[in-house]
Design a protein around this motif. Structure first.
Motif, PDB file in Angstrom:
ATOM      1  N   SER A  74      -5.447   0.306  -0.691  1.00 20.07           N
ATOM      2  CA  SER A  74      -5.600   1.691  -1.143  1.00 20.07           C
ATOM      3  C   SER A  74      -4.613   2.097  -2.223  1.00 20.07           C
ATOM      4  N   ARG A  75      -3.660   1.255  -2.523  1.00 26.50           N
ATOM      5  CA  ARG A  75      -2.534   1.670  -3.362  1.00 26.50           C
ATOM      6  C   ARG A  75      -2.416   0.762  -4.580  1.00 26.50           C
ATOM      7  N   ALA A  76      -2.338   1.333  -5.751  1.00 28.03           N
ATOM      8  CA  ALA A  76      -2.239   0.548  -6.985  1.00 28.03           C
ATOM      9  C   ALA A  76      -0.885  -0.139  -7.057  1.00 28.03           C
ATOM     10  N   PHE A 273     -18.766   0.612  -8.837  1.00 29.75           N
ATOM     11  CA  PHE A 273     -17.612   0.906  -9.680  1.00 29.75           C
ATOM     12  C   PHE A 273     -16.658   1.889  -8.990  1.00 29.75           C
ATOM     13  N   CYS A 274     -15.359   1.642  -9.193  1.00 31.81           N
ATOM     14  CA  CYS A 274     -14.344   2.622  -8.801  1.00 31.81           C
ATOM     15  C   CYS A 274     -13.163   2.459  -9.747  1.00 31.81           C
ATOM     16  N   LYS A 294      -9.034   3.057  -5.460  1.00 28.57           N
ATOM     17  CA  LYS A 294      -9.016   1.596  -5.348  1.00 28.57           C
ATOM     18  C   LYS A 294      -9.821   1.094  -4.152  1.00 28.57           C
ATOM     19  N   ASP A 295      -9.776   1.792  -3.023  1.00 29.92           N
ATOM     20  CA  ASP A 295     -10.499   1.363  -1.829  1.00 29.92           C
ATOM     21  C   ASP A 295     -11.908   1.934  -1.750  1.00 29.92           C
ATOM     22  N   GLY A 296     -12.373   2.502  -2.861  1.00 27.63           N
ATOM     23  CA  GLY A 296     -13.679   3.153  -2.851  1.00 27.63           C
ATOM     24  C   GLY A 296     -14.827   2.199  -2.571  1.00 27.63           C
ATOM     25  N   VAL A 308     -17.941   5.457  -4.765  1.00 27.32           N
ATOM     26  CA  VAL A 308     -18.174   4.657  -5.963  1.00 27.32           C
ATOM     27  C   VAL A 308     -18.821   5.547  -7.009  1.00 27.32           C
ATOM     28  N   ASN A 309     -18.540   5.234  -8.249  1.00 25.99           N
ATOM     29  CA  ASN A 309     -18.924   6.108  -9.352  1.00 25.99           C
ATOM     30  C   ASN A 309     -20.400   5.920  -9.709  1.00 25.99           C
TER      31      ASN A 309
END
Length: 932
Positions: A74-76, A273-274, A294-296, A308-309
Motif C-alpha cells: 500500500s505504500r510507495a 490501472f492504478c 498502489k494497492d488498488g 482501478v482507473n
C-alpha cells in the motif's frame, strides 16, 4: 509479428573473426562490449525493498518495523521496488513482475513473504519456495520457478509459531504448515526471452500439481518506480491504454528518460490501472491522495473495489487473466515489452514459441561450452543452477546517502542535525548501479566482502560484469575518502575482510590465461586498493606493531565476545584473522605489482614495499622466542586472538576456530623466472631478508627454493603447516563430511569459557543455527560450513603444493593412515563441498537434510537452493535460502574438479581456479566504466 523469428535470429548469428568458436551468447557478450545494450534490461528488481535501511525514516532506526510487509502493498517506496520474478531497466525506472491470486489468499501475491528479525526464532528469513532455474549473462534467456499454494497462504501461522519458538527449536517453515499437502499447489514458471536488447517476451506457464482443477489469476504487472513524489519536480511518467490494436490489449508506457515502450497482452486479458502512490488512508489514516492507490489493483481483484482507473491510465498496470488449470495440466500467459508500436505489428506474439525454443537451445549451448566433459550430469545441473542464481541475484541498487540524511534531518554538515544516525559519515555515497547481491530477499543490499567472492563464479560466465563489480567498490561513489570500503547498508562503517585485492588478482590471472590483460583496469584498481591498504595500516594497527584488529570481520559471532563492540574487559583484541587478512592483502598487492611491473617499471618500489609489509606482519604474528601473549601457541600448534588488557598484558583466547586456520591462507608463490627477470629487485629483497635472517626462523624461508625453483611467502613454515593441518583434517575437529567447520567440533564437549566481572562468556560448537543472540538474525560462525573460507583454504593447499610438491604428504583424514599430497587434500575438500548438493548413493542431496518433499518428489528433488551456510555434521542448508552469492563458488569448484590434475597444477604458473576453462567471447577489454 509475422516473420519475427528471422528478424530475431539476426541478433544471434556469429559475427567477426573466428565466429565458429563462439556460442550465440558469447557473440551477444561481444556485441555488448561493443555497445549493443544487451544488459540494459535484466533481473534487476529486488525481491524485498521493505524493511531496508534506505526505506527507514524512523527515529529509532528499526527498519523492519518502520516499513513492514503489510505496508509494502500500500505504500510507495522511496529508493527502489520489489517483485516476484521481476525485471527492470538498469536504473529501475520501469519494472515488470508477476502477481498472482489463488482465490483464497487475503492479499494479492505481489511480493515474497518472510519474517522480520523480531518475528523469527532464528532471525529474518523468507518463507516461500522459489528457484532460479536458468539465466544467461545478457539475460537473453532466464527462467524462474515459484511454488504457490492453492490453499490460503499461512501468513499468520508462520509468524505466530516462529515467534513462540526459542533459539533451541527448529524454524517453522512454509513446508511445515502442511500447505503443500496432497500436491495442492501451482508451479508457476516465468521465462524472459529477449528478441532484441529492448524487446522482451515474458511467458508465464502454470502447472497444476493437484488432482483437481484449480483457478489462478495471473497478473503480469508493469509499473514506474515512484520518482515524482519527493519534491524534485520530476516529470510524472504515464501508462495508458494504447489505440491501434484491435486484437490485443496494449499499454503505452512513456518516460522522459526511457522514451516509449509498449506492453502487449494476450486477447482476453483485462488491463487494470492504478497509481504507484501510497494509500494514505490505509497506511496513515489520512485523506486519500488518489482514488487509485498502489494497492488498488489488489483491492479490485479480491473485493471488486472501484480502486482501478476506468479512464485506463496511471503509473501501474496489470494484465489480468483468470486461468482454470486442469488437474495435472498446464496453461500459459504471455506478455511482450517492446518499443514496437501497434501500427508496426499486427501479430505481436507471432513466432514466440520458436523464439523461446531458440533461446533455450542457446542457453544449453552456452553452459555446455563452459562445462568440462568429465563433469557428471547431476553436477552439471548443480553448476548451472548455481550460476543462474548468481545472474538472477543482480539488483539495481539506488541509495543517495546525502539526500537520505538530509531528508531525516541527520546530515552531519547541515542544520538542523540529529546526530547518531547510522551511516552519517558516508554522506558522500551515491549508488545507482546494477550490483551483485548476496540474496535479493534476505540481503537486498551489497556486502563488500561477499561481492569479492561473487566475482569468482561470475567470471565463469561474464568476466566484464565481474570486473565492473570490483570497479564499483573502489570507485569514488563507494570508497570513503579515508580509504575505507563500505561494508553493507546496515553499517557501511563496519569492517569486512580486505579480499578485493585477491579478487582483482584472480581476474588478472584469468585474463592472462585468455591472452590479454586490461592494464587500465589494473592500474586504477591498484591505486585505489593502495588507499584501502593505507586505511587498514593507519586505522587497524593501533599499536603500530603490525598486529591488526578490525572488529567482527564478517565472521559475526565466531568469538567469545562481540568483536565489533567495546570489550567488557576494556582493552582491545589483537586478531589472528585480521592480521592474516592483512598478510594476504600484502601478498596480493605484491603479485599485482609484479604483474604491472611487466609493462611499467615504476611499480618496482611497490614490489619492495609489499615484500617488507608481509615480512613485518609475519614477524609480528610469531616473534622470536616464547611469549605468552603472542598469537601462535606452540603447545597447541594453533593461532588464537589475543586479548590485550588496559594494563598492556595479554592473554590468548583459546577458541579453536577459523580464526586460527586463516593464517595458512596468507601464502604466495613466486616463480623462478620472476627472480631471473628482475635481478635488481631480487637482490634488494635478498639483502633485506639477509639483514633480518634471525627473524625468519618461524616462517617459511623465502630464500630456499622449492619445486621448479619457486620461492614462498607464507606465515607458516612446514612444521606449523603440518600441525595446523593435523587439526584441520581431523573429522572430530574441523573436517566435516561437507567441508571445514567454522569452529572445531572438539568444543561440543569442551566449550571455551571466559569470565569477566562474574559473567561467563562461552563458545560451544553448534553445527546448525546458533543459540547465541550476539548478532541476531542468521549470523552463525559457531560450527557450520561456509563456502568462502573453504575456498581460501583450498587455495592455500594448492599454493603450498606448488612449492612443496609431492614430497609433502599429510594424513587425510587425520588418524586414518591415508597419506595425501596437499593437492589431493584440496581435491578431497572440493569434493566434500560439492557433494553438499549432489545426489549421494541413496539418491539424496545432503543440502536438503531430512525434508522428504525435496528428497523424493520429482517436482522438487532436482531444484537446488544455495544456502548461506551448511550444517557442520550433515551438510543441510541453513540461514538464507537463496544465498547464491558466495555459495555460488560451488560452480567454480565443480568446473575445477572436472578440469585439473596434479601435473597441471604443479606446472601452472597461477592458482588453477583463476585459469579459464575455455575462451569466453575473447578476453575482457578495457573500458569497464564505459560499459556501465
Amino acid at each position: 509479428m509475422g516473420g519475427r523469428v528471422s528478424e530475431w535470429r539476426e541478433y544471434s548469428q556469429p559475427a567477426g573473426p573466428d565466429p565458429a568458436s563462439l556460442t550465440a551468447e558469447e557473440q551477444r557478450l561481444r556485441e555488448a562490449r561493443a555497445g549493443v545494450p544487451w544488459r540494459a534490461w535484466g533481473p534487476y528488481l529486488s525481491e524485498r525493498q521493505w524493511g531496508t535501511v534506505r526505506e527507514d525514516y524512523s527515529d529509532n532506526g528499526d527498519a523492519w518495523s518502520y516499513f513492514s510487509h503489510d505496508h509494502a502493498r500500500s505504500r510507495a517506496y522511496r529508493w527502489g521496488e520489489d517483485g516476484i520474478a521481476g525485471i527492470s531497466d538498469d536504473k529501475q525506472r520501469l519494472c515488470l513482475a508477476l502477481a498472482l491470486w489463488n482465490e483464497r489468499d487475503p492479499i494479492l501475491k505481489e511480493r515474497l513473504f518472510g519474517l522480520t528479525n523480531a518475528e523469527g526464532n532464528h532471525g529474518e528469513d523468507v518463507k516461500e519456495y522459489y528457484f532460479y532455474v536458468d539465466n544467461l549473462p545478457t539475460h537473453s534467456y532466464q527462467r524462474y520457478l515459484y511454488k504457490y499454494p492453492q490453499a490460503e497462504f499461512p501468513y499468520g501461522d508462520l509468524v505466530a509459531v516462529n515467534r513462540s519458538r526459542s533459539r533451541h527449536d527448529f524454524e517453522y517453515e512454509l513446508i511445515d504448515t502442511g500447505v503443500f499437502g496432497g500436491d495442492r499447489y501451482f508451479d508457476v514458471e516465468a521465462e524472459h526471452v529477449k528478441a532484441a536488447p529492448e524487446d522482451i517476451l515474458c511467458r508465464i506457464t502454470v502447472y497444476n500439481r493437484s488432482p483437481r482443477d484449480a483457478a489462478l489469476h495471473v497478473l503480469p504487472t508493469l509499473w514506474f518506480r515512484n520518482t515524482w513524489s519527493w519534491g524534485d519536480d520530476e516529470p510524472r511518467p504515464r501508462l495508458a491504454l494504447a489505440s491501434g490494436s484491435a486484437s490485443h490489449p496494449v499499454v503505452r508506457a512513456e518516460h522522459h528518460q526511457l522514451g516509449v515502450f509498449y506492453l502487449y497482452a494476450e486477447p482476453g486479458a483485462t488491463l487494470l490501472f492504478c497509481e504507484n502512490e501510497t494509500n494514505t488512508a490505509r497506511v496513515f489514516g489520512a485523506e486519500p491522495a488518489t482514488p487509485f492507490p498502489k494497492d488498488g489493483i489488489g483491492d479490485h481483484v479480491l473485493h471488486g473495489a472501484d480502486t482501478v482507473n476506468p479512464a485506463g491510465e496511471g503509473t501501474k498496470v496489470a494484465a489480468r487473466v483468470r486461468l482454470v488449470v486442469p488437474a495435472g495440466g498446464q496453461a500459459a500467459v504471455t506478455v511482450r515489452l517492446t518499443r514496437e508500436a501497434p501500427d508496426q505489428t499486427t501479430e505481436p506474439f507471432a513466432g514466440a514459441d520458436e523464439l523461446i525454443a531458440l533461446r533455450r537451445a542457446e542457453a544449453d549451448e552456452f553452459y555446455e561450452a563452459i562445462t568440462p566433459p568429465a563433469v557428471s550430469d547431476d553436477a552439471k545441473s548443480v553448476m548451472r543452477q548455481a550460476l543462474a542464481g548468481m545472474l538472477w541475484s543482480k539488483q539495481c541498487y539506488y541509495f543517495d546517502v546525502d539526500r537520505w540524511l538530509r531528508e531525516r534531518n541527520s546530515h552531519p554538515l547541515r542544520a538542523p542535525a540529529r546526530r547518531g544516525t547510522r551511516n552519517e559519515s558516508w554522506f558522500h555515497m551515491f549508488n545507482h548501479d546494477v550490483v551483485s547481491m548476496p540474496d535479493k530477499w534476505e540481503y537486498p543490499w551489497y556486502a563488500a566482502w561477499d561481492l569479492a567472492f561473487h566475482c569468482i563464479p561470475l567470471s565463469m560466465v561474464d568476466p566484464d560484469f565481474a570486473k565492473s563489480q570490483l570497479d564499483l567498490m573502489l570507485s569514488q561513489d563507494y570508497l570513503h575518502s579515508s580509504g575505507q570500503m563500505p561494508a553493507y547498508e546496515w553499517n557501511f562503517g563496519d569492517v569486512n575482510p580486505p579480499v578485493h585485492a585477491f579478487a582483482t588478482l584472480f581476474l588478472q590471472n584469468l585474463e592472462a590465461g585468455l591472452g590479454q590483460v586490461d592494464d587500465s583496469f589494473l592500474q586504477e584498481s591498484f591505486a585505489r586498493l593502495l588507499l584501502n591498504f593505507t586505511w587498514w595500516v593507519n586505522r587497524k594497527d593501533i599499536g603500530g606493531r603490525n598486529v591488526f584488529e578490525g572488529g567482527f570481520l564478517g565472521l559475526d559471532n565466531i568469538g567469545v565476545f562481540d568483536r565489533s563492540a567495546a570489550l567488557p574487559t576494556g582493552g582491545r583484541l589483537e586478531q589472528a584473522d585480521g592480521t592474516a587478512w592483512m598478510a594476504m592483502f600484502s601478498q596480493n598487492m605484491l603479485e599485482l605489482a609484479l604483474g604491472l611491473l611487466e609493462r611499467n617499471e615504476t611499480y618496482e618500489g611497490f614490489v619492495l614495499k609489499f615484500v617488507e609489509h608481509f615480512f613485518w606482519i609475519a614477524a609480528a604474528v610469531d616473534p622470536i622466542g616464547e611469549h605468552p601473549d603472542e598469537m601462535w601457541d606452540e603447545e597447541d600448534g594453533f593461532f588464537y586472538d589475543v586479548l590485550r588488557l588496559p594494563d598492556g598484558t595479554g592473554t590468548r583466547l583459546k577458541v579453536r576456530s577459523l580464526v586460527g586456520l586463516l593464517p595458512i591462507c596468507a601464502i604466495t608463490v613466486i616463480e623462478a623466472d620472476v627472480i631471473e627477470r628482475y635481478p635488481q629487485i631480487a637482490g634488494q629483497v635478498r639483502t633485506f631478508l639477509e639483514r633480518n635472517q634471525d627473524l625468519l626462523a618461524n616462517i617459511a624461508d623465502p630464500l630456499v627454493p622449492g619445486v621448479h625453483g619457486r620461492r614462498i611467502l607464507s606465515l607458516v613454515n612446514e612444521d606449523k603447516l603440518r600441525r595446523i593441518l593435523a587439526r584441520m583434517l581431523d573429522e572430530e575437529r574441523f573436517l566435516g563430511p561437507h567441508g571445514i567447520r567454522s569452529i572445531s567440533r572438539w568444543h561440543l564437549d569442551h566449550p571455551y569459557t571466559f569470565e569477566v566481572h562474574g559473567t561467563e562468556h562461552r563458545v560451544q560448537y553448534e553445527p546448525a543455527e546458533s543459540t547465541s543472540g550476539m548478532f541476531g538474525g542468521n549470523s552463525n560462525w559457531r560450527g557450520p560450513v561456509w563456502f568462502p573460507i573453504n575456498l581460501l583454504l583450498i587455495r592455500a593447499l594448492i599454493q603450498h603444493y606448488r612449492y612443496y610438491g609431492n614430497d609433502l604428504t599429510v594424513e587425510c583424514p587425520t588418524g586414518s593412515g591415508n597419506m595425501m599430497t596437499l593437492f589431493e587434500v584440496a581435491q578431497e575438500l572440493s569434493r566434500r563441498l560439492a557433494g553438499t548438493f549432489l545426489r549421494d548413493a541413496d539418491g539424496r542431496r545432503p543440502v536438503y537434510g531430512g525434508t522428504r518433499l525435496f528428497q523424493e518428489d520429482p517436482h522438487w528433488r532436482d531444484l537446488v537452493l544455495f544456502y548461506e551456510y551448511f550444517h557442520g555434521d550433515n551438510g543441510a542448508g541453513l540461514g538464507a535460502s537463496h544465498q547464491t552469492g558466495w555459495t555460488g563458488l560451488v560452480a567454480r569448484l565443480i568446473q575445477s574438479l572436472g578440469q585439473f590434475d596434479a601435473d597441471t597444477v604443479l606446472e601452472d604458473r597461477r592458482w588453477p581456479m583463476a585459469r579459464p576453462y575455455r575462451r569466453l567471447a575473447d578476453a575482457p577489454i578495457a573500458g569497464v566504466r564505459a560499459a556501465r
